[in-house]
Design a protein around this motif. Sequence first.
Motif, short mmCIF file in Angstrom:
data_model
loop_
_atom_site.label_atom_id
_atom_site.label_comp_id
_atom_site.label_asym_id
_atom_site.label_seq_id
_atom_site.Cartn_x
_atom_site.Cartn_y
_atom_site.Cartn_z
N TYR A 37 26.42 41.29 39.59
CA TYR A 37 26.02 39.93 39.28
C TYR A 37 26.28 39.69 37.80
O TYR A 37 26.49 40.62 37.03
N ARG A 38 26.22 38.43 37.40
CA ARG A 38 26.34 38.11 35.98
C ARG A 38 25.54 36.86 35.67
O ARG A 38 25.29 36.03 36.54
N TYR A 44 22.40 30.24 35.51
CA TYR A 44 21.66 31.09 36.42
C TYR A 44 22.48 32.36 36.70
O TYR A 44 23.70 32.38 36.55
N ARG A 45 21.77 33.40 37.15
CA ARG A 45 22.47 34.62 37.56
C ARG A 45 23.29 34.31 38.81
O ARG A 45 22.80 33.68 39.75
N GLU A 46 24.53 34.76 38.81
CA GLU A 46 25.42 34.51 39.95
C GLU A 46 26.00 35.81 40.47
O GLU A 46 26.21 36.77 39.73
N TRP A 47 26.26 35.80 41.74
CA TRP A 47 26.86 36.95 42.40
C TRP A 47 28.34 37.04 42.03
O TRP A 47 29.05 36.03 42.04
N VAL A 48 28.81 38.23 41.71
CA VAL A 48 30.20 38.46 41.37
C VAL A 48 30.95 39.05 42.56
O VAL A 48 32.04 38.60 42.92
N GLY A 49 30.37 40.07 43.16
CA GLY A 49 31.02 40.71 44.28
C GLY A 49 30.26 41.95 44.72
O GLY A 49 29.26 42.32 44.11
N PHE A 50 30.75 42.56 45.79
CA PHE A 50 30.11 43.78 46.27
C PHE A 50 31.14 44.74 46.86
O PHE A 50 32.27 44.37 47.16
N VAL A 51 30.70 45.98 47.00
CA VAL A 51 31.49 47.00 47.69
C VAL A 51 30.58 47.69 48.69
O VAL A 51 29.45 48.09 48.38
N THR A 57 35.35 45.18 50.20
CA THR A 57 34.83 44.39 49.09
C THR A 57 34.87 42.90 49.40
O THR A 57 35.58 42.44 50.30
N ALA A 58 34.11 42.16 48.63
CA ALA A 58 34.15 40.70 48.67
C ALA A 58 33.83 40.20 47.27
O ALA A 58 33.12 40.87 46.51
N TYR A 59 34.38 39.02 46.94
CA TYR A 59 34.25 38.50 45.58
C TYR A 59 33.95 37.00 45.61
O TYR A 59 34.33 36.29 46.54
N SER A 60 33.33 36.54 44.54
CA SER A 60 33.16 35.11 44.38
C SER A 60 34.51 34.49 44.07
O SER A 60 35.42 35.18 43.57
N ASP A 61 34.64 33.22 44.35
CA ASP A 61 35.91 32.54 44.11
C ASP A 61 36.31 32.56 42.64
O ASP A 61 37.50 32.58 42.30
N GLU A 88 34.95 31.87 30.03
CA GLU A 88 33.86 31.58 30.98
C GLU A 88 33.35 32.82 31.70
O GLU A 88 32.36 32.76 32.43
N ASP A 89 34.01 33.96 31.51
CA ASP A 89 33.51 35.23 32.05
C ASP A 89 32.46 35.85 31.13
O ASP A 89 31.85 36.87 31.49
N THR A 90 32.26 35.26 29.97
CA THR A 90 31.25 35.76 29.04
C THR A 90 29.88 35.70 29.71
O THR A 90 29.46 34.64 30.19
N ALA A 91 29.21 36.84 29.76
CA ALA A 91 27.94 36.92 30.48
C ALA A 91 27.34 38.30 30.28
O ALA A 91 28.00 39.22 29.78
N VAL A 92 26.11 38.43 30.71
CA VAL A 92 25.51 39.75 30.88
C VAL A 92 25.74 40.14 32.34
O VAL A 92 25.42 39.36 33.25
N TYR A 93 26.31 41.29 32.54
CA TYR A 93 26.66 41.77 33.87
C TYR A 93 25.64 42.79 34.34
O TYR A 93 25.28 43.71 33.60
N TYR A 94 25.19 42.61 35.58
CA TYR A 94 24.17 43.47 36.17
C TYR A 94 24.71 44.13 37.44
O TYR A 94 25.40 43.49 38.23
#
Length: 111
Positions: A37-38, A44-51, A57-61, A88-94
Amino acid sequence: QVQLVESGGGLVQNGGSLRLSCTLSGSTFGLNIARWYRQGPGKYREWVGFVKPDGSTAYSDSVKDRFTISRDDAKNIMYLQMHNLKPEDTAVYYCNSGENWGEGIRVTVSS
């Protein structure tokens, strides 16, 4: 004690690449889906993707075709490879697995 620790963040130029790692201790990823997430500034915190355990895998658009998530269950590490980074990718990644969250790591993309 289960812990997730992100690493590999920092400052990168527009169009650059970066790889984040998420190391799990005190447990294993096992059958859990591992997620990134980021949260960007003022967002707001948004989902980036999962494995998944099977490697699918799946990713946000917003990151699809630029980011790749992988996992090494033998090492208990999940990765987020990021290419063609944009401001716009600037964020804290979790990272997240089950009920466990890392504390986050900052990625800043300069324009």
